[in-house]
Design a protein around this motif. Structure first.
Motif, PDB file in Angstrom:
ATOM      1  N   GLN A  76      56.819  30.468  33.604  1.00  0.00           N
ATOM      2  CA  GLN A  76      57.029  31.489  34.572  1.00  0.00           C
ATOM      3  C   GLN A  76      56.817  32.563  34.270  1.00  0.00           C
ATOM      4  O   GLN A  76      56.183  33.609  35.443  1.00  0.00           O
ATOM      5  CB  GLN A  76      58.433  31.214  35.140  1.00  0.00           C
ATOM      6  N   LYS A 125      52.983  32.894  35.107  1.00  0.00           N
ATOM      7  CA  LYS A 125      52.833  32.484  36.675  1.00  0.00           C
ATOM      8  C   LYS A 125      53.109  34.046  37.376  1.00  0.00           C
ATOM      9  O   LYS A 125      52.363  34.400  38.162  1.00  0.00           O
ATOM     10  CB  LYS A 125      53.662  31.543  37.160  1.00  0.00           C
ATOM     11  N   ARG A 126      54.343  34.462  36.992  1.00  0.00           N
ATOM     12  CA  ARG A 126      54.465  35.925  37.734  1.00  0.00           C
ATOM     13  C   ARG A 126      53.565  36.962  37.497  1.00  0.00           C
ATOM     14  O   ARG A 126      53.156  37.705  38.294  1.00  0.00           O
ATOM     15  CB  ARG A 126      56.229  36.208  37.302  1.00  0.00           C
ATOM     16  N   GLN A 162      50.608  36.672  39.485  1.00  0.00           N
ATOM     17  CA  GLN A 162      50.896  36.855  40.644  1.00  0.00           C
ATOM     18  C   GLN A 162      50.708  38.380  41.023  1.00  0.00           C
ATOM     19  O   GLN A 162      50.381  38.719  41.903  1.00  0.00           O
ATOM     20  CB  GLN A 162      52.441  36.364  41.163  1.00  0.00           C
ATOM     21  N   SER A 200      62.199  39.977  32.809  1.00  0.00           N
ATOM     22  CA  SER A 200      62.384  39.995  34.229  1.00  0.00           C
ATOM     23  C   SER A 200      62.344  41.283  34.965  1.00  0.00           C
ATOM     24  O   SER A 200      61.917  41.257  36.064  1.00  0.00           O
ATOM     25  CB  SER A 200      63.790  39.270  34.611  1.00  0.00           C
ATOM     26  N   CYS A 217      61.314  40.468  38.866  1.00  0.00           N
ATOM     27  CA  CYS A 217      61.969  39.062  39.471  1.00  0.00           C
ATOM     28  C   CYS A 217      63.084  38.690  38.659  1.00  0.00           C
ATOM     29  O   CYS A 217      63.525  39.376  37.838  1.00  0.00           O
ATOM     30  CB  CYS A 217      60.809  37.943  39.068  1.00  0.00           C
ATOM     31  N   PRO A 218      64.158  38.301  39.464  1.00  0.00           N
ATOM     32  CA  PRO A 218      65.485  37.675  38.706  1.00  0.00           C
ATOM     33  C   PRO A 218      65.366  36.961  37.503  1.00  0.00           C
ATOM     34  O   PRO A 218      64.175  36.149  37.457  1.00  0.00           O
ATOM     35  CB  PRO A 218      66.218  37.139  39.923  1.00  0.00           C
ATOM     36  N   ASN A 278      66.792  34.111  37.076  1.00  0.00           N
ATOM     37  CA  ASN A 278      66.880  32.871  37.328  1.00  0.00           C
ATOM     38  C   ASN A 278      65.402  32.337  37.776  1.00  0.00           C
ATOM     39  O   ASN A 278      65.135  31.195  37.776  1.00  0.00           O
ATOM     40  CB  ASN A 278      67.850  32.379  38.327  1.00  0.00           C
ATOM     41  N   TYR A 279      64.488  33.303  38.357  1.00  0.00           N
ATOM     42  CA  TYR A 279      63.145  32.857  38.538  1.00  0.00           C
ATOM     43  C   TYR A 279      62.561  32.477  37.202  1.00  0.00           C
ATOM     44  O   TYR A 279      61.720  31.460  37.286  1.00  0.00           O
ATOM     45  CB  TYR A 279      62.220  33.988  39.313  1.00  0.00           C
ATOM     46  N   LEU A 280      62.767  33.055  36.223  1.00  0.00           N
ATOM     47  CA  LEU A 280      62.132  32.704  35.115  1.00  0.00           C
ATOM     48  C   LEU A 280      62.518  31.259  34.384  1.00  0.00           C
ATOM     49  O   LEU A 280      61.878  30.663  33.724  1.00  0.00           O
ATOM     50  CB  LEU A 280      62.560  33.661  33.882  1.00  0.00           C
ATOM     51  N   GLU A 316      63.296  28.840  36.525  1.00  0.00           N
ATOM     52  CA  GLU A 316      62.823  27.715  37.515  1.00  0.00           C
ATOM     53  C   GLU A 316      61.851  26.797  36.892  1.00  0.00           C
ATOM     54  O   GLU A 316      60.940  27.143  36.160  1.00  0.00           O
ATOM     55  CB  GLU A 316      62.087  28.456  38.844  1.00  0.00           C
TER      56      GLU A 316
END
Length: 103
Positions: free
Chosen positions: A11, A14-15, A18, A61, A66-67, A69-71, A73
């Motif tokens: 993640q 990915k972020r 992005q 984060s 990003c939060p 919890n996104y990490l 996911e």
């Protein structure tokens, strides 16, 4: 090094992608904000080859906007257990020391 030492690496990658940030650029940004993260260490985090502390997770984060919890996911039960086993095997577990060590 064993793969599966963290559950957030994919993640993070990915972020970062992005946000159109190279590993070098992101590592430099982290350094400018107080964490001496090298591109090599970032690569190991993203590949799941390096453990990540809770403080580092929070920092990532924030830097990735990003939060937390996104990490997390996409973390599957087996990934979580593998990371926990690694932590325990490398001395990072939460077992209390024998009582004589408290004195």
């Amino acid at each position: 090094m064993k793969k599966g030492q963290n559950i957030i690496g994919a993640q993070v990658r990915k972020r970062r992608n992005q946000l159109h940030l190279s590993q070098n650029r992101f590592a430099t940004s982290c350094q400018l904000n107080g964490w001496q993260l090298s591109r090599e260490t970032l690569s190991k985090i993203e590949a799941g080859l390096r453990c990540v502390t809770d403080a580092e997770t929070l920092f990532l984060s924030q830097m990735l906007s990003c939060p937390v919890n996104y990490l997390m996911e996409g973390a599957r039960h087996d990934n979580i257990l593998q990371a926990m086993r690694h932590s325990r095997d490398s001395g990072g577990g939460t077992e209390a020391p024998p009582p004589e060590k408290y004195a």
